[in-house]
Design an enzyme around this catalytic site. Structure first.
Site, PDB file in Angstrom:
ATOM      1  N   GLY A 222       0.847  -1.196   0.000  1.00  0.00           N
ATOM      2  CA  GLY A 222       0.000   0.000   0.000  1.00  0.00           C
ATOM      3  C   GLY A 222       0.878   1.240   0.000  1.00  0.00           C
ATOM      4  O   GLY A 222       1.852   1.300   0.735  1.00  0.00           O
TER       5      GLY A 222
ATOM      6  N   ARG B  49       0.747  -4.931  -4.868  1.00  0.00           N
ATOM      7  CA  ARG B  49       0.958  -5.971  -3.849  1.00  0.00           C
ATOM      8  C   ARG B  49       1.390  -7.279  -4.521  1.00  0.00           C
ATOM      9  O   ARG B  49       0.910  -8.349  -4.175  1.00  0.00           O
ATOM     10  CB  ARG B  49      -0.320  -6.180  -3.045  1.00  0.00           C
TER      11      ARG B  49
ATOM     12  N   ASP C 223       5.986  -5.341   5.815  1.00  0.00           N
ATOM     13  CA  ASP C 223       6.453  -6.710   6.020  1.00  0.00           C
ATOM     14  C   ASP C 223       6.332  -7.586   4.767  1.00  0.00           C
ATOM     15  O   ASP C 223       7.206  -8.409   4.494  1.00  0.00           O
ATOM     16  CB  ASP C 223       5.766  -7.369   7.220  1.00  0.00           C
TER      17      ASP C 223
ATOM     18  N   THR D  30       4.866   2.088   6.153  1.00  0.00           N
ATOM     19  CA  THR D  30       3.469   1.679   6.280  1.00  0.00           C
ATOM     20  C   THR D  30       2.729   2.638   7.207  1.00  0.00           C
ATOM     21  O   THR D  30       3.270   3.025   8.236  1.00  0.00           O
ATOM     22  CB  THR D  30       3.279   0.239   6.834  1.00  0.00           C
TER      23      THR D  30
ATOM     24  N   ASP E 275       0.421   1.728   8.884  1.00  0.00           N
ATOM     25  CA  ASP E 275      -0.015   0.926  10.033  1.00  0.00           C
ATOM     26  C   ASP E 275       0.982   1.002  11.198  1.00  0.00           C
ATOM     27  O   ASP E 275       0.626   0.681  12.335  1.00  0.00           O
ATOM     28  CB  ASP E 275      -0.187  -0.546   9.621  1.00  0.00           C
TER      29      ASP E 275
ATOM     30  N   ASP F  87       3.421  -0.899  11.964  1.00  0.00           N
ATOM     31  CA  ASP F  87       3.443  -2.187  12.669  1.00  0.00           C
ATOM     32  C   ASP F  87       4.681  -3.038  12.397  1.00  0.00           C
ATOM     33  O   ASP F  87       4.690  -4.231  12.678  1.00  0.00           O
ATOM     34  CB  ASP F  87       2.180  -2.994  12.287  1.00  0.00           C
TER      35      ASP F  87
ATOM     36  N   ARG G 214      -4.958  -2.393   9.965  1.00  0.00           N
ATOM     37  CA  ARG G 214      -4.913  -3.849   9.894  1.00  0.00           C
ATOM     38  C   ARG G 214      -4.884  -4.460  11.311  1.00  0.00           C
ATOM     39  O   ARG G 214      -5.762  -4.148  12.077  1.00  0.00           O
ATOM     40  CB  ARG G 214      -3.695  -4.284   9.077  1.00  0.00           C
TER      41      ARG G 214
HETATM   42  O1  F6P Z   1      -1.190  -1.688   5.123  1.00  0.00           O
HETATM   43  C1  F6P Z   1      -1.691  -0.430   4.840  1.00  0.00           C
HETATM   44  C2  F6P Z   1      -3.175  -0.476   4.614  1.00  0.00           C
HETATM   45  O2  F6P Z   1      -3.616   0.842   4.332  1.00  0.00           O
HETATM   46  C3  F6P Z   1      -3.993  -1.092   5.745  1.00  0.00           C
HETATM   47  O3  F6P Z   1      -4.195  -0.206   6.817  1.00  0.00           O
HETATM   48  C4  F6P Z   1      -5.259  -1.476   5.024  1.00  0.00           C
HETATM   49  O4  F6P Z   1      -5.913  -2.556   5.660  1.00  0.00           O
HETATM   50  C5  F6P Z   1      -4.743  -1.899   3.676  1.00  0.00           C
HETATM   51  O5  F6P Z   1      -3.489  -1.281   3.506  1.00  0.00           O
HETATM   52  C6  F6P Z   1      -5.644  -1.521   2.524  1.00  0.00           C
HETATM   53  O6  F6P Z   1      -5.082  -2.004   1.365  1.00  0.00           O
HETATM   54  P1  F6P Z   1      -5.564  -1.684  -0.117  1.00  0.00           P
HETATM   55  O7  F6P Z   1      -5.070  -0.321  -0.474  1.00  0.00           O
HETATM   56  O8  F6P Z   1      -4.941  -2.751  -0.933  1.00  0.00           O
HETATM   57  O9  F6P Z   1      -7.060  -1.736  -0.093  1.00  0.00           O
END
Ligand code: F6P
Length: 348
Positions: free
Chosen positions: A10, A72, A103, A125, A127, A129, A171
């Site tokens: 992301g 991804r 990660d 990220t 997140d 995390d 997440r």
């Molecule tokens: O890991 C970052 C994040 O924004 C998370 O908080 C969220 O769950 C996910 O990516 C959303 O991913 P996408 O942009 O693929 O919908």
């Protein structure tokens, strides 16, 4: 040296600041040449690149997103994927590869390092995390956006005497929720680290109404667990290439439950990708720039298979494996701060 760069997973604000800093330090101080792979690991697999030089990285410091785009793409899921990556990287005569990601992205760097690729990682990220670092760039911007949303929601929520549920990203880690919840003065904050106790939420809301404050803000992390629901609340059951479901919907589910149990009009808003968009905060630009410079320094020190990290106020580095070993979640110390801000409500 010839150095490749990519951004995976992301996107988040600050990626361009890393690219710019690494390219500047590399070109001006080491005479490096750069090449950017498009859309994360997909660009390596498909050999899709763009030139990274002083010209193409000019004026991008304050821009969100990533000039290299992202995806991804999971190399592990592609037949002969690692061999293809190694061959493409070799064909560009690269001395090193800098991968910016969380990660999932770094788990591919770990595998490529085992196959002889000189990888250096940069932790990214919203997140926040990744273990081994005190901060990932992008998080501060996401939290600032979420806090501003909570601030803005106060007036309309009060005007209508409602409960407003605000769903934020993160997440399996509650960093965005707990930080925006505390900074925004939410009345209830719910994180994945603590299973939701609906009775407790109802008691907190009723106590607030009884105190004369007839509105409330509830911040809930997308990954928080609802009682009686198996796992997390997701949009369908489709998984991404790294096996993650698309978390979304807990805010709406919770708001319906709150309204049913309290009788207070309750609305929900999902901040979603708004948290990942737009210009990075000064903190994230600074952190991203420090990471970019540190990544180039690591490359020139020949210290590969490592991730640049922030420890306290110092930049250092750790083995890539350590960063992906486990998710860094919200600790008891911050949960205790949160509890201290809530009134004691007795069990009925
Ligand atoms: O890991 C970052 C994040 O924004 C998370 O908080 C969220 O769950 C996910 O990516 C959303 O991913 P996408 O942009 O693929 O919908």
């Amino acid at each position: 040296m010839r150095i490749g760069m990519l951004t995976g997973g992301g996107d988040c604000p600050g990626l361009n600041a890393v690219i710019r800093a690494a390219v500047r330090k590399g070109i001006w101080h080491h005479g490096d040449e750069f090449i950017g792979f498009m859309e994360g690991w997909r660009g390596v697999l498909d050999d899709r690149t763009m030139p990274l030089d002083l010209e193409t990285t000019s004026g991008i410091l304050q821009k969100g997103g990533t000039i290299l785009r992202s995806s991804r793409t999971n190399v592990k899921k592609v037949e002969g994927g690692f061999e293809r990556c190694v061959a493409v990287l070799k064909s560009h005569k690269l001395d090193a590869l800098i991968a910016m990601g969380g990660d999932d992205t770094q788990s591919i760097s770990v595998e490529l390092s085992k196959r002889g690729v000189n990888c250096v990682g940069v932790p990214k990220t919203i997140d926040n995390d990744l273990s081994g670092t005190d901060a990932c760039f992008g998080f501060d911007t996401a939290v600032t956006i979420a806090t501003e949303a909570v601030d803005r929601l106060h007036s309309t929520t009060e005007a209508h005497s409602r409960v407003q549920v605000v769903e934020v990203m993160g997440r399996d880690a509650g960093w965005i929720a707990i930080t925006a919840g505390i900074a925004g003065g939410a009345d209830v904050t719910l994180v994945p680290e603590v299973p939701i106790d609906i009775d407790e939420v109802v008691r907190l809301l009723k106590a607030r109404w009884e105190s004369g404050k007839r509105f409330a803000i509830v911040v809930v992390s997308e990954g928080a667990k609802m009682p009686h629901i198996q796992g997390q609340v997701a949009l369908g059951d489709k998984l991404d290439a790294f096996g993650h479901v698309r978390l979304s919907g807990i805010g709406q589910m919770l708001s319906e439950e709150i309204e049913r149990r309290t009788g207070y009009e309750t609305r929900s808003v999902n901040l979603g990708h708004t948290q990942r968009g737009g210009t990075p905060t000064a903190f994230d630009r600074m952190l991203a720039t420090r990471y970019g410079v540190a990544a180039i320094d690591l490359v020139h020190a020949g210290r590969f298979g490592r991730l640049v990290v922030l420890k306290g106020s110092e930049i250092s580095d750790i083995p890539l494996e350590d960063a992906i070993a486990k998710t860094r979640t919200v600790g008891e110390d911050l949960l205790e701060v949160l509890r201290g801000l809530q009134p004691p409500v007795k069990q009925l």
